[in-house]
Design a protein around this motif. Structure first.
Motif, PDB file in Angstrom:
ATOM      1  N   GLU A 197     -19.899  50.791  21.928  1.00 56.07           N
ATOM      2  CA  GLU A 197     -20.540  51.917  22.602  1.00 56.07           C
ATOM      3  C   GLU A 197     -21.649  52.499  21.741  1.00 56.07           C
ATOM      4  OE1 GLU A 197     -17.498  54.675  23.684  1.00 56.07           O
ATOM      5  OE2 GLU A 197     -16.505  53.221  24.986  1.00 56.07           O
ATOM      6  N   ARG A 198     -21.386  52.611  20.458  1.00 57.48           N
ATOM      7  CA  ARG A 198     -22.402  53.137  19.526  1.00 57.48           C
ATOM      8  C   ARG A 198     -23.621  52.218  19.469  1.00 57.48           C
ATOM      9  NH1 ARG A 198     -24.174  57.739  17.491  1.00 57.48           N
ATOM     10  NH2 ARG A 198     -25.207  57.397  15.516  1.00 57.48           N
ATOM     11  N   ARG A 216     -30.191  51.404  23.458  1.00 58.94           N
ATOM     12  CA  ARG A 216     -30.816  52.100  24.586  1.00 58.94           C
ATOM     13  C   ARG A 216     -31.806  53.152  24.088  1.00 58.94           C
ATOM     14  NH1 ARG A 216     -26.670  54.050  28.795  1.00 58.94           N
ATOM     15  NH2 ARG A 216     -26.563  51.802  29.095  1.00 58.94           N
ATOM     16  N   TYR A 217     -31.412  53.888  23.062  1.00 57.58           N
ATOM     17  CA  TYR A 217     -32.292  54.908  22.487  1.00 57.58           C
ATOM     18  C   TYR A 217     -33.566  54.258  21.952  1.00 57.58           C
ATOM     19  CZ  TYR A 217     -33.912  58.717  19.512  1.00 57.58           C
ATOM     20  OH  TYR A 217     -34.665  59.694  18.917  1.00 57.58           O
ATOM     21  N   LEU A 257     -25.634  52.592  22.704  1.00 60.84           N
ATOM     22  CA  LEU A 257     -26.416  53.829  22.699  1.00 60.84           C
ATOM     23  C   LEU A 257     -27.622  53.719  21.775  1.00 60.84           C
ATOM     24  CD1 LEU A 257     -23.588  56.517  22.733  1.00 60.84           C
ATOM     25  CD2 LEU A 257     -25.142  55.907  24.594  1.00 60.84           C
ATOM     26  N   GLU A 258     -27.447  53.113  20.618  1.00 62.37           N
ATOM     27  CA  GLU A 258     -28.562  52.955  19.684  1.00 62.37           C
ATOM     28  C   GLU A 258     -29.628  52.024  20.266  1.00 62.37           C
ATOM     29  OE1 GLU A 258     -26.848  51.752  15.964  1.00 62.37           O
ATOM     30  OE2 GLU A 258     -25.943  53.721  15.627  1.00 62.37           O
TER      31      GLU A 258
END
Length: 84
Positions: free
Chosen positions: A50-51, A57-58, A54-55
């Motif tokens: 998940e981390r 995607r960011y 998110l990274e």
């Protein structure tokens, strides 16, 4: 849009969507499924996955706003170059 990384895929239309909506729905569903499978395989479930998702995607969305300034060219020079 694809070249700029704003979209992940262009879904081809053999027939215009309004003429064959079922084929369009199927093609879009297939593309969504492909991308969800890819996400699931790339970013395994759990805190680390998940981390990482998110990274990634960011970083993707931050890159969409990147630009570089070009050297200014006097208008007369630009017109001259176009007329060659």
């Amino acid at each position: 849009l694809l070249e700029f990384g704003l979209i992940d895929e262009v879904i081809p239309e053999n027939t215009p969507a309004h003429e064959d909506p079922q084929a369009t729905i199927s093609a879009v569903g297939d593309a969504i499924e492909r991308h969800l499978i890819e996400l699931d395989e790339t970013f395994k479930r759990g805190a680390n996955g998940e981390r990482a998702l998110l990274e990634a995607r960011y970083a993707k969305y931050r890159a969409m706003g990147e630009w570089q300034e070009a050297q200014a060219v006097p208008v007369a020079d630009a017109i001259r170059r176009r007329s060659r």
